[in-house]
Design a protein around this motif. Sequence first.
Motif, PDB file in Angstrom:
ATOM      1  N   ARG A 192      -1.878  -4.467  -2.894  1.00 10.12           N
ATOM      2  CA  ARG A 192      -3.292  -4.600  -3.243  1.00 10.12           C
ATOM      3  C   ARG A 192      -3.820  -3.399  -4.028  1.00 10.12           C
ATOM      4  O   ARG A 192      -4.981  -3.373  -4.415  1.00 10.12           O
ATOM      5  CB  ARG A 192      -4.123  -4.825  -1.982  1.00 10.12           C
ATOM      6  CG  ARG A 192      -3.776  -6.184  -1.360  1.00 10.12           C
ATOM      7  CD  ARG A 192      -4.632  -6.566  -0.209  1.00 10.12           C
ATOM      8  NE  ARG A 192      -6.055  -6.473  -0.491  1.00 10.12           N
ATOM      9  CZ  ARG A 192      -6.982  -6.471   0.455  1.00 10.12           C
ATOM     10  NH1 ARG A 192      -6.634  -6.557   1.729  1.00 10.12           N
ATOM     11  NH2 ARG A 192      -8.253  -6.379   0.157  1.00 10.12           N
ATOM     12  N   MET A 193      -2.955  -2.406  -4.266  1.00  9.99           N
ATOM     13  CA  MET A 193      -3.348  -1.242  -5.046  1.00  9.99           C
ATOM     14  C   MET A 193      -3.162  -1.525  -6.534  1.00  9.99           C
ATOM     15  O   MET A 193      -2.137  -2.068  -6.949  1.00  9.99           O
ATOM     16  CB  MET A 193      -2.514  -0.013  -4.668  1.00  9.99           C
ATOM     17  CG  MET A 193      -2.643   0.436  -3.217  1.00  9.99           C
ATOM     18  SD  MET A 193      -4.314   0.898  -2.757  1.00  9.99           S
ATOM     19  CE  MET A 193      -4.757  -0.477  -1.705  1.00  9.99           C
ATOM     20  N   HIS A 194      -4.137  -1.134  -7.337  1.00  8.90           N
ATOM     21  CA  HIS A 194      -3.995  -1.218  -8.791  1.00  8.90           C
ATOM     22  C   HIS A 194      -3.241   0.002  -9.323  1.00  8.90           C
ATOM     23  O   HIS A 194      -2.538  -0.084 -10.323  1.00  8.90           O
ATOM     24  CB  HIS A 194      -5.367  -1.321  -9.461  1.00  8.90           C
ATOM     25  CG  HIS A 194      -6.084  -2.583  -9.111  1.00  8.90           C
ATOM     26  ND1 HIS A 194      -7.041  -2.647  -8.123  1.00  8.90           N
ATOM     27  CD2 HIS A 194      -5.954  -3.838  -9.600  1.00  8.90           C
ATOM     28  CE1 HIS A 194      -7.489  -3.892  -8.027  1.00  8.90           C
ATOM     29  NE2 HIS A 194      -6.847  -4.629  -8.917  1.00  8.90           N
ATOM     30  N   ALA A 195      -3.432   1.139  -8.658  1.00 13.31           N
ATOM     31  CA  ALA A 195      -2.754   2.379  -9.050  1.00 13.31           C
ATOM     32  C   ALA A 195      -2.442   3.188  -7.804  1.00 13.31           C
ATOM     33  O   ALA A 195      -3.225   3.201  -6.853  1.00 13.31           O
ATOM     34  CB  ALA A 195      -3.615   3.190  -9.999  1.00 13.31           C
ATOM     35  N   ILE A 196      -1.295   3.841  -7.824  1.00 12.51           N
ATOM     36  CA  ILE A 196      -0.930   4.774  -6.761  1.00 12.51           C
ATOM     37  C   ILE A 196      -0.636   6.110  -7.432  1.00 12.51           C
ATOM     38  O   ILE A 196       0.243   6.212  -8.285  1.00 12.51           O
ATOM     39  CB  ILE A 196       0.286   4.290  -5.955  1.00 12.51           C
ATOM     40  CG1 ILE A 196      -0.046   2.965  -5.254  1.00 12.51           C
ATOM     41  CG2 ILE A 196       0.717   5.359  -4.946  1.00 12.51           C
ATOM     42  CD1 ILE A 196       1.116   2.351  -4.483  1.00 12.51           C
ATOM     43  N   ILE A 197      -1.421   7.114  -7.051  1.00 12.93           N
ATOM     44  CA  ILE A 197      -1.260   8.470  -7.582  1.00 12.93           C
ATOM     45  C   ILE A 197      -0.501   9.266  -6.524  1.00 12.93           C
ATOM     46  O   ILE A 197      -0.952   9.393  -5.385  1.00 12.93           O
ATOM     47  CB  ILE A 197      -2.619   9.109  -7.898  1.00 12.93           C
ATOM     48  CG1 ILE A 197      -3.377   8.238  -8.910  1.00 12.93           C
ATOM     49  CG2 ILE A 197      -2.436  10.535  -8.413  1.00 12.93           C
ATOM     50  CD1 ILE A 197      -4.803   8.688  -9.177  1.00 12.93           C
ATOM     51  N   CYS A 198       0.655   9.777  -6.909  1.00 12.36           N
ATOM     52  CA  CYS A 198       1.505  10.428  -5.923  1.00 12.36           C
ATOM     53  C   CYS A 198       1.862  11.856  -6.344  1.00 12.36           C
ATOM     54  O   CYS A 198       1.802  12.199  -7.520  1.00 12.36           O
ATOM     55  CB  CYS A 198       2.760   9.606  -5.682  1.00 12.36           C
ATOM     56  SG  CYS A 198       3.786   9.355  -7.119  1.00 12.36           S
ATOM     57  N   PRO A 199       2.256  12.664  -5.364  1.00 15.89           N
ATOM     58  CA  PRO A 199       2.705  14.018  -5.682  1.00 15.89           C
ATOM     59  C   PRO A 199       4.125  13.983  -6.220  1.00 15.89           C
ATOM     60  O   PRO A 199       4.815  12.973  -6.133  1.00 15.89           O
ATOM     61  CB  PRO A 199       2.653  14.715  -4.324  1.00 15.89           C
ATOM     62  CG  PRO A 199       2.945  13.624  -3.350  1.00 15.89           C
ATOM     63  CD  PRO A 199       2.311  12.379  -3.925  1.00 15.89           C
ATOM     64  N   ALA A 200       4.563  15.099  -6.745  1.00 12.36           N
ATOM     65  CA  ALA A 200       5.946  15.245  -7.197  1.00 12.36           C
ATOM     66  C   ALA A 200       6.388  16.672  -6.900  1.00 12.36           C
ATOM     67  O   ALA A 200       5.590  17.603  -7.003  1.00 12.36           O
ATOM     68  CB  ALA A 200       6.056  14.968  -8.692  1.00 12.36           C
ATOM     69  N   VAL A 201       7.624  16.821  -6.521  1.00 12.87           N
ATOM     70  CA  VAL A 201       8.211  18.156  -6.437  1.00 12.87           C
ATOM     71  C   VAL A 201       8.631  18.568  -7.842  1.00 12.87           C
ATOM     72  O   VAL A 201       8.428  19.695  -8.269  1.00 12.87           O
ATOM     73  CB  VAL A 201       9.398  18.171  -5.453  1.00 12.87           C
ATOM     74  CG1 VAL A 201      10.104  19.517  -5.485  1.00 12.87           C
ATOM     75  CG2 VAL A 201       8.909  17.867  -4.044  1.00 12.87           C
TER      76      VAL A 201
END
Length: 195
Positions: free
Chosen positions: A123-132
């Motif tokens: 149901r998410m249009h965008a997922i903003i995630c961290p990165a190493v």
Amino acid sequence: MTQSAPLLLAADYRKFMRQKRRLLDAATRQHCASLASRFLPKLFSVLPNNANIAFYLDSFGEMPTEPLAKFCQRYGYQGFLPITRHGEPLRFAPIYQPLAKTPLRRHHLGMAEPTTHKIDARRMHAIICPAVAIDKTGLRLGMGGGYYDRTFAHAPNCLKIAWCYDFQLVDSLPRQAWDKSMDIIITERRFIRIN
């Protein structure tokens, strides 16, 4: 220009980049997040009105995510935070505005997560995630738990966005069969659309 680095093992990248993040003081982290937030309006062209946007709460030296919450509030997007369960794709819970009103608890990995109802990642249009670390093809190296890769496999149609410091951008990373590439990379210096 991306940072030139030899092709290292994932564990080596994690150790090196986490050490670099820890060297940043709070003021520098906040300044980088403020600079990166200038690029958020570029997302207007790829997000529907009232989009569901998931992001995380920074806990381990990642670039602060407070600007993401403010962006959602200012432009009428619904913000969501991840909820982790071992071996499963992430699920997400809506945040309240202001973010400080969202009921949170610490989970087993030490990060804060919401205690409100859970929603499927599809149901998410965008997922903003961290990165190493992240490379120029959008291949992202995370903390090693596989949560985001499982989530992107479960919800392949959401927009995948990495939110990280510019020094985390490297020329190349070792790829595993389960790795999912990002669609967009946002740092304090640039906005990169992959493909």
